[in-house]
Motif scaffolding. Structure first.
Motif, PDB file in Angstrom:
ATOM      1  N   UNK A  60       0.858  -1.182   0.000  1.00  0.00           N
ATOM      2  CA  UNK A  60       0.000   0.000   0.000  1.00  0.00           C
ATOM      3  C   UNK A  60       0.896   1.234   0.000  1.00  0.00           C
ATOM      4  N   UNK A  61       0.631   2.228  -0.842  1.00  0.00           N
ATOM      5  CA  UNK A  61       1.467   3.441  -0.853  1.00  0.00           C
ATOM      6  C   UNK A  61       1.526   4.100   0.520  1.00  0.00           C
ATOM      7  N   UNK A  62       2.627   4.783   0.763  1.00  0.00           N
ATOM      8  CA  UNK A  62       2.888   5.359   2.084  1.00  0.00           C
ATOM      9  C   UNK A  62       1.778   6.307   2.524  1.00  0.00           C
ATOM     10  N   UNK A  63       1.415   7.250   1.654  1.00  0.00           N
ATOM     11  CA  UNK A  63       0.385   8.237   2.016  1.00  0.00           C
ATOM     12  C   UNK A  63      -0.939   7.541   2.289  1.00  0.00           C
ATOM     13  N   UNK A  64      -1.305   6.589   1.448  1.00  0.00           N
ATOM     14  CA  UNK A  64      -2.576   5.887   1.624  1.00  0.00           C
ATOM     15  C   UNK A  64      -2.581   5.057   2.908  1.00  0.00           C
ATOM     16  N   UNK A  65      -1.453   4.436   3.228  1.00  0.00           N
ATOM     17  CA  UNK A  65      -1.379   3.636   4.461  1.00  0.00           C
ATOM     18  C   UNK A  65      -1.555   4.519   5.690  1.00  0.00           C
ATOM     19  N   UNK A  66      -0.989   5.729   5.667  1.00  0.00           N
ATOM     20  CA  UNK A  66      -1.151   6.664   6.787  1.00  0.00           C
ATOM     21  C   UNK A  66      -2.605   7.088   6.906  1.00  0.00           C
ATOM     22  N   UNK A  67      -3.231   7.388   5.782  1.00  0.00           N
ATOM     23  CA  UNK A  67      -4.639   7.817   5.786  1.00  0.00           C
ATOM     24  C   UNK A  67      -5.539   6.707   6.314  1.00  0.00           C
ATOM     25  N   UNK A  68      -5.296   5.476   5.882  1.00  0.00           N
ATOM     26  CA  UNK A  68      -6.122   4.340   6.345  1.00  0.00           C
ATOM     27  C   UNK A  68      -5.974   4.156   7.851  1.00  0.00           C
ATOM     28  N   UNK A  69      -4.735   4.201   8.338  1.00  0.00           N
ATOM     29  CA  UNK A  69      -4.497   4.045   9.783  1.00  0.00           C
ATOM     30  C   UNK A  69      -5.205   5.138  10.572  1.00  0.00           C
ATOM     31  N   UNK A  70      -5.145   6.377  10.082  1.00  0.00           N
ATOM     32  CA  UNK A  70      -5.804   7.484  10.782  1.00  0.00           C
ATOM     33  C   UNK A  70      -7.321   7.350  10.732  1.00  0.00           C
ATOM     34  N   UNK A  71      -7.850   6.878   9.603  1.00  0.00           N
ATOM     35  CA  UNK A  71      -9.298   6.686   9.494  1.00  0.00           C
ATOM     36  C   UNK A  71      -9.789   5.624  10.475  1.00  0.00           C
ATOM     37  N   UNK A  72      -9.028   4.548  10.633  1.00  0.00           N
ATOM     38  CA  UNK A  72      -9.393   3.503  11.600  1.00  0.00           C
ATOM     39  C   UNK A  72      -9.432   4.087  13.011  1.00  0.00           C
ATOM     40  N   UNK A  73      -8.441   4.904  13.343  1.00  0.00           N
ATOM     41  CA  UNK A  73      -8.405   5.537  14.665  1.00  0.00           C
ATOM     42  C   UNK A  73      -9.607   6.476  14.858  1.00  0.00           C
ATOM     43  N   UNK A  74      -9.889   7.304  13.848  1.00  0.00           N
ATOM     44  CA  UNK A  74     -10.984   8.273  13.961  1.00  0.00           C
ATOM     45  C   UNK A  74     -12.327   7.561  14.071  1.00  0.00           C
ATOM     46  N   UNK A  75     -12.530   6.513  13.275  1.00  0.00           N
ATOM     47  CA  UNK A  75     -13.788   5.763  13.333  1.00  0.00           C
ATOM     48  C   UNK A  75     -13.981   5.100  14.694  1.00  0.00           C
ATOM     49  N   UNK A  76     -12.898   4.593  15.259  1.00  0.00           N
ATOM     50  CA  UNK A  76     -12.989   3.973  16.587  1.00  0.00           C
ATOM     51  C   UNK A  76     -13.411   4.994  17.639  1.00  0.00           C
ATOM     52  N   UNK A  77     -12.828   6.195  17.572  1.00  0.00           N
ATOM     53  CA  UNK A  77     -13.187   7.254  18.522  1.00  0.00           C
ATOM     54  C   UNK A  77     -14.640   7.689  18.330  1.00  0.00           C
ATOM     55  N   UNK A  78     -15.064   7.812  17.066  1.00  0.00           N
ATOM     56  CA  UNK A  78     -16.446   8.226  16.781  1.00  0.00           C
ATOM     57  C   UNK A  78     -17.455   7.193  17.285  1.00  0.00           C
ATOM     58  N   UNK A  79     -17.124   5.916  17.173  1.00  0.00           N
ATOM     59  CA  UNK A  79     -18.015   4.872  17.684  1.00  0.00           C
ATOM     60  C   UNK A  79     -18.193   4.980  19.194  1.00  0.00           C
TER      61      UNK A  79
END
Length: 372
Positions: A60-79
């Motif tokens: 997975x490209x570097x920028x995309x991997x960072x975005x995916x990791x951050x999205x997982x964190x944000x979704x967990x907090x929102x839940x």
């Protein structure tokens, strides 16, 4: 000719160290609005780094991997926030009834104080007003802390993304800023710091989930209203070492006092929370939260209070991992090793203390003989 501080008398060394500490604390206080988001971003980026590395290993490209990791964190907090918000809505529906009950209990308490201690209702009202006026500064500080947390929330994603993106640049700087012969120690410090922070944060999250489940189950069994909400809030407060658990007991006790007659439920809540705290402190924390770095209870309480005084609520949460990093550094630098031991949880035995005392006496006697 340069004069070394370590060659000066003790009072000059102590003054220099104290002056340096004052400058550091002053700078940390003044730059708090900038440093607090950066500190949270450092810890969270270290936490997300393994996931980013795993994604990059999967091509997975570097920028995309960072975005995916951050999205997982944000979704967990929102839940988590969504779950708590549903409980808060139910609490809000019953707020008028709870307010009337609270006013009734307060009126009975005032009458009891008047009959038992002779303090008139007017004087009690005046005492309450004086207490509220004196607490305005504390309320203002709390509001500033809340505003600070909001600024942290908006700045965190930007900081985390940039730190993960420029991770190689930052690490390269840390290696090059020190002498080449110290590169091994720098590598050890960075590795242990990363491991300590990751294990600490992951352990705290697991501990919080378990404590929230135990709190909620106990309160629901005791029939305390909004047990799930209060149990989760108690688990979040429990993230503040030692002090948070004590504060968390007040919430269910107050709710039980407002919604139930008698005092059996309040007693049950106190007993349940004491048992939960015992399980947490003696089973969960040593086995789940504790990493390779152990901070003793005395220093934990002191640094949490100092963190609150310096940066408010944010400082309370940042204090323990910050001191854990300090201990890792102290343990790797020979002159600072005593400070690392002071922060740690390894208490020397009586035999070790006696050995140090005998060595100290021998050194003093040797010095006297040399002068003679």
């Amino acid at each position: 000719m340069s004069i070394k501080i370590k060659d000066q008398p003790f009072y000059i060394q102590a003054t220099a160290v104290l002056f340096g500490l004052i400058l550091v604390v002053y700078a940390l206080n003044i730059l708090g609005e900038i440093l607090v988001p950066l500190a949270f971003a450092v810890f969270l980026s270290i936490l997300l780094n393994p996931l980013c590395n795993k994604l990059q290993q999967l091509k997975v490209p570097k920028v995309l991997s960072i975005v995916i990791a951050m999205l997982i964190m944000i979704l967990s907090v929102l839940l988590v926030f969504y779950f708590l918000s549903t409980q808060i809505v139910q609490f809000g529906d019953s707020l008028p009834m709870l307010q009337k009950k609270f006013e009734s209990i307060t009126a009975d308490l005032k009458n009891w104080i008047q009959s038992s201690f002779g303090v008139t209702l007017a004087k009690q009202e005046q005492m309450i007003k004086d207490a509220l006026n004196s607490s305005q500064a504390m309320v203002g500080k709390t509001l500033n802390s809340v505003l600070g947390i909001l600024s942290v929330v908006f700045l965190l994603p930007v900081y985390i993304f940039l730190m993960l993106f420029y991770k190689t640049l930052i690490l390269n700087f840390l290696y090059e800023v020190f002498a080449e012969e110290n590169s091994k120690k720098v590598s050890e410090v960075l590795t242990e710091t990363k491991t300590a922070i990751q294990s600490y944060i992951v352990g705290l999250l697991i501990e919080m989930i378990i404590v929230a489940a135990m709190n909620s189950a106990a309160l629901m069994l005791l029939g305390v209203k909004y047990g799930i909400l209060i149990g989760c809030i108690g688990a979040i407060l429990n993230l503040i070492p030692y002090l948070g658990g004590i504060i968390a007991i007040a919430l269910p006790v107050l709710m039980a006092t407002i919604t139930k007659d008698g005092y059996s439920t309040q007693l049950g809540v106190v007993i349940a929370y004491i048992v939960i705290q015992f399980i947490d402190n003696n089973i969960l924390v040593p086995r789940i939260v504790s990493s390779k770095v152990q901070i003793n209870a005395l220093m934990s309480i002191v640094v949490v209070l100092l963190g609150n005084q310096l940066w408010g609520i944010s400082g309370m949460f940042l204090s323990i991992p910050f001191v854990a990093v300090l201990k890792i550094v102290f343990d790797r630098i020979e002159p600072l090793k005593p400070w690392g031991k002071l922060l740690g949880d390894n208490v020397p035995t009586k035999q070790v203390v006696e050995i140090w005392r005998s060595r100290r006496k021998a050194a003093i006697v040797s010095g006297v003989k040399d002068k003679g």
